[in-house]
Design an enzyme around this catalytic site. Structure first.
Site, mmCIF file in Angstrom:
data_model
loop_
_atom_site.group_PDB
_atom_site.id
_atom_site.type_symbol
_atom_site.label_atom_id
_atom_site.label_comp_id
_atom_site.label_asym_id
_atom_site.label_seq_id
_atom_site.Cartn_x
_atom_site.Cartn_y
_atom_site.Cartn_z
ATOM 1 N N SER A 30 10.602 -5.727 79.463
ATOM 2 C CA SER A 30 11.442 -5.870 78.271
ATOM 3 C C SER A 30 10.763 -5.282 77.040
ATOM 4 O O SER A 30 11.331 -5.303 75.950
ATOM 5 C CB SER A 30 11.752 -7.346 78.026
ATOM 6 O OG SER A 30 10.564 -8.107 77.968
ATOM 7 N N ASN A 117 7.304 -18.861 78.101
ATOM 8 C CA ASN A 117 8.637 -19.451 77.989
ATOM 9 C C ASN A 117 8.873 -20.115 76.630
ATOM 10 O O ASN A 117 9.903 -19.901 75.995
ATOM 11 C CB ASN A 117 8.869 -20.466 79.114
ATOM 12 C CG ASN A 117 8.816 -19.821 80.488
ATOM 13 O OD1 ASN A 117 8.741 -18.594 80.585
ATOM 14 N ND2 ASN A 117 8.833 -20.623 81.543
ATOM 15 N N THR A 162 54.885 -10.985 55.491
ATOM 16 C CA THR A 162 54.774 -11.767 56.724
ATOM 17 C C THR A 162 55.506 -10.948 57.772
ATOM 18 O O THR A 162 56.500 -10.266 57.445
ATOM 19 C CB THR A 162 55.405 -13.179 56.608
ATOM 20 O OG1 THR A 162 56.779 -13.031 56.269
ATOM 21 C CG2 THR A 162 54.737 -14.036 55.552
ATOM 22 N N HIS A 163 55.008 -10.945 58.987
ATOM 23 C CA HIS A 163 55.546 -10.081 60.053
ATOM 24 C C HIS A 163 55.572 -8.612 59.636
ATOM 25 O O HIS A 163 56.432 -7.857 60.087
ATOM 26 C CB HIS A 163 56.965 -10.515 60.457
ATOM 27 C CG HIS A 163 57.119 -11.994 60.649
ATOM 28 N ND1 HIS A 163 56.890 -12.624 61.851
ATOM 29 C CD2 HIS A 163 57.437 -12.981 59.775
ATOM 30 C CE1 HIS A 163 57.088 -13.927 61.708
ATOM 31 N NE2 HIS A 163 57.408 -14.172 60.460
ATOM 32 N N SER A 284 39.037 16.203 58.684
ATOM 33 C CA SER A 284 39.351 16.605 60.052
ATOM 34 C C SER A 284 38.860 18.029 60.259
ATOM 35 O O SER A 284 38.894 18.843 59.334
ATOM 36 C CB SER A 284 40.865 16.525 60.245
ATOM 37 O OG SER A 284 41.255 17.390 61.291
ATOM 38 N N LYS A 290 43.449 16.265 55.682
ATOM 39 C CA LYS A 290 43.127 14.881 56.062
ATOM 40 C C LYS A 290 41.941 14.294 55.313
ATOM 41 O O LYS A 290 40.955 14.944 55.073
ATOM 42 C CB LYS A 290 42.802 14.808 57.558
ATOM 43 C CG LYS A 290 43.960 15.099 58.482
ATOM 44 C CD LYS A 290 45.008 13.998 58.508
ATOM 45 C CE LYS A 290 44.527 12.764 59.227
ATOM 46 N NZ LYS A 290 44.281 13.029 60.630
ATOM 47 N N ASN A 292 40.141 10.726 56.211
ATOM 48 C CA ASN A 292 40.273 9.594 57.130
ATOM 49 C C ASN A 292 39.376 8.412 56.722
ATOM 50 O O ASN A 292 38.217 8.611 56.384
ATOM 51 C CB ASN A 292 39.888 10.026 58.543
ATOM 52 C CG ASN A 292 40.785 11.128 59.062
ATOM 53 O OD1 ASN A 292 41.964 11.190 58.715
ATOM 54 N ND2 ASN A 292 40.230 12.021 59.861
ATOM 55 N N TYR A 324 13.629 -22.629 82.465
ATOM 56 C CA TYR A 324 13.661 -21.198 82.143
ATOM 57 C C TYR A 324 13.983 -20.358 83.378
ATOM 58 O O TYR A 324 13.473 -20.597 84.469
ATOM 59 C CB TYR A 324 12.314 -20.744 81.568
ATOM 60 C CG TYR A 324 12.268 -19.247 81.336
ATOM 61 C CD1 TYR A 324 12.755 -18.703 80.149
ATOM 62 C CD2 TYR A 324 11.813 -18.367 82.324
ATOM 63 C CE1 TYR A 324 12.767 -17.329 79.938
ATOM 64 C CE2 TYR A 324 11.827 -16.992 82.127
ATOM 65 C CZ TYR A 324 12.303 -16.480 80.930
ATOM 66 O OH TYR A 324 12.323 -15.125 80.726
ATOM 67 N N GLN A 329 15.932 -13.201 79.548
ATOM 68 C CA GLN A 329 15.404 -11.981 78.932
ATOM 69 C C GLN A 329 16.541 -11.059 78.476
ATOM 70 O O GLN A 329 16.378 -10.265 77.566
ATOM 71 C CB GLN A 329 14.509 -11.253 79.948
ATOM 72 C CG GLN A 329 13.860 -9.999 79.416
ATOM 73 C CD GLN A 329 12.742 -9.534 80.316
ATOM 74 O OE1 GLN A 329 11.701 -10.177 80.408
ATOM 75 N NE2 GLN A 329 12.950 -8.438 81.018
ATOM 76 N N LYS A 332 18.275 -10.572 74.576
ATOM 77 C CA LYS A 332 17.771 -9.892 73.376
ATOM 78 C C LYS A 332 18.600 -8.715 72.904
ATOM 79 O O LYS A 332 18.913 -8.602 71.715
ATOM 80 C CB LYS A 332 16.329 -9.466 73.610
ATOM 81 C CG LYS A 332 15.441 -10.680 73.564
ATOM 82 C CD LYS A 332 14.057 -10.446 74.045
ATOM 83 C CE LYS A 332 13.467 -11.758 74.454
ATOM 84 N NZ LYS A 332 14.167 -12.376 75.633
#
Ligand code: ARG
Length: 469
Positions: A30, A117, A162-163, A284, A290, A292, A324, A329, A332
């Site tokens: 690790s 541990n 709403t909606h 773009s 464009k 974006n 443990y 491990q 992480k």
């Protein structure tokens, strides 16, 4: 002193008769991700060594050597001069090996009364505690940026939906305050989760505690923990605190994602409520017109990976018997990525909020379409004595007529309006305006500009300003 120990397997094994294959070594190691815990690992080791010395489990001389060696290792790591070795599996064994190289036997005594541990559980808690402190500061910065924008637009009117249908007029300041509330609850959740993180696992050793006369409370105090994990098996095995953090982070991203969705819609030329500063957008490669909104789009997308990390950790934990297991491990990478993603996202959003240009005319024009003040007309009739259901029906008929005539409610003359109810008088035009509509919702939590300003003042005073680095 070299023994068989280092020949067979660098880290731990006189018991083994053959070394692991390179593939297994890579699979089980690790170090290439947990080296990120190096500084908190040293911090934890130093608190442990100090306690061992205080309890006379190691000598003053050993403690002095450990202090010197660890200072050098810490400097080597900060300067990127430390040689990390896959053969040494993880951050803990890499540091311990280097310590022994630098100071000899005292380095080998450091691990007395402890195991990897309880060591790793301590490291993650220290790391996460620091990460939460940063995140809390960033959430505050972001909320302050939202409050500044809300204050500028306490009177700016746009349609509330709403909606995704025009519902009632609201102030843009009020709309933004909804997010300040959401991120405020995120602050509470993070701070609450920090309380459960801030407990010391060290002393649990491998799982059952240790035969040495340790003082866990002393270590907890040195490391600024609020207390110790009370049960040694629990201390080394559960990662619920990391899961809880990921759940809180997933909610932060969910709120960010909702806001992102709105920013994208608002910036669409079909809506045109806002513009976002160029530095947060891209063009773009094929369509020259464009611009974006990449940042909000990406934030919306990154919510998926943070949600995924939460599920990864829940799944990691669910099948583990006490205590443990190496499964842990795997906690992480999802955890680190969650921290990185929400930290970067909050930092960018605080900055981007200051780069939002609001277009009040477009908001107003949109609010004038869609009969946003229909509820106000119904409420008006109720105040004149009509039962709400009858008022609702009368206004529904009025709206239908407007739809046919392709005009707004306020475009009808008083005579035309009176055909729907004789209770309607000249004062009706006060409630049919957008300003009249928002001003009328003048109670705690309402959209009226004075309420918005009061809420901003309250929220500002709650936020403790933590400077951005
Ligand atoms: N690298 C390990 C982890 O992250 C450290 C603990 C290893 N303990 C063990 N008994 N193998 O969980």
């Amino acid at each position: 002193m070299t023994s068989q120990f280092s020949k067979k397997n660098e880290a731990w094994s006189a018991r083994f008769s053959e070394p692991v294959s390179d593939l297994v070594k890579r699979y089980t190691a690790s170090v290439f991700f947990d080296k990120r815990l190096a500084q908190v690992d040293i911090q934890g080791s130093m608190a442990h060594a100090e306690m061992l010395c205080f309890k006379k489990i190691i000598s003053e001389a050993d403690y002095a050597d450990i202090t010197r060696g660890m200072a050098q290792i810490s400097a080597e790591i900060s300067a990127d001069n430390f040689v990390w070795q896959l053969d040494l599996e993880d951050v803990h064994l890499n540091i311990e090996k280097r310590l022994t190289e630098l100071i000899g036997d005292a380095g080998k005594r450091l691990h007395t009364g402890r195991s990897r541990n309880d060591q790793v559980a301590t490291d993650i808690r220290l790391y996460l505690r620091g990460a939460i402190d940063d995140i809390l500061g960033l959430l505050d910065q972001f909320r302050l940026a939202l409050l500044d924008l809300a204050e500028k637009h306490a009177d700016t009117i746009l349609p509330g939906f709403t909606h995704m249908q025009v519902a009632q007029p609201i102030t843009f300041g009020h709309h933004l305050l909804a997010y300040v509330e959401m991120f405020g609850r995120d602050v509470e959740r993070m701070a609450d989760c920090r309380k459960r993180i801030n407990r010391l696992p060290l002393g649990a050793a491998a799982l059952a505690g240790t035969t040495f006369p340790i003082d866990r409370e002393r270590v907890a105090k040195t490391l600024d923990f609020d207390g110790i994990c009370a049960n040694s098996l629990d201390a080394v095995s559960d990662r619920d605190f990391a899961i809880e953090f990921c759940a809180a982070a997933a909610l932060v991203m969910t709120h960010i994602s909702r806001m992102s969705e709105e920013l994208v819609i608002w910036m669409s030329p079909r809506v045109g409520f806002i513009d976002i500063a160029d530095r947060f957008c891209t063009g773009s490669s094929i369509m020259p017109q464009k611009k974006n909104p990449d940042v909000p789009e990406l934030a919306r997308g990154k919510t998926g990976r943070v949600n995924g990390h939460l599920i990864a950790l829940l799944t990691l934990m669910k099948g583990q018997p006490l205590a443990y297991n190496k499964d842990n491990q795997e906690d992480k990478e999802p955890l680190f990525d969650t921290v990185d993603t929400i930290t970067d996202t909050l930092r960018i959003f605080a900055d981007m909020t200051c780069g939002i240009t609001v277009k009040p005319e477009a908001m107003r024009a949109a609010a004038l379409q869609g009969y946003a003040t229909a509820t106000d007309l119904a409420d008006y009739l109720v105040k004149k004595g009509l039962p709400f259901r009858d008022a609702h029906e009368a206004v529904a008929l009025t709206v239908k007529t407007c739809v046919d005539k392709e005009c707004d409610l306020s475009d009808l003359t008083l005579d035309q309006l009176r055909t729907f109810s004789p209770l309607i008088e000249a004062d009706v035009f006060d409630v049919l305006t957008l300003e009249g509509s928002v001003a009328a919702r003048d109670h705690l939590g309402g959209t009226a500009p004075p309420q918005v300003r009061a809420a901003i003042a309250r929220l500002r005073s709650q936020i403790m300003v933590a400077p951005l680095d």
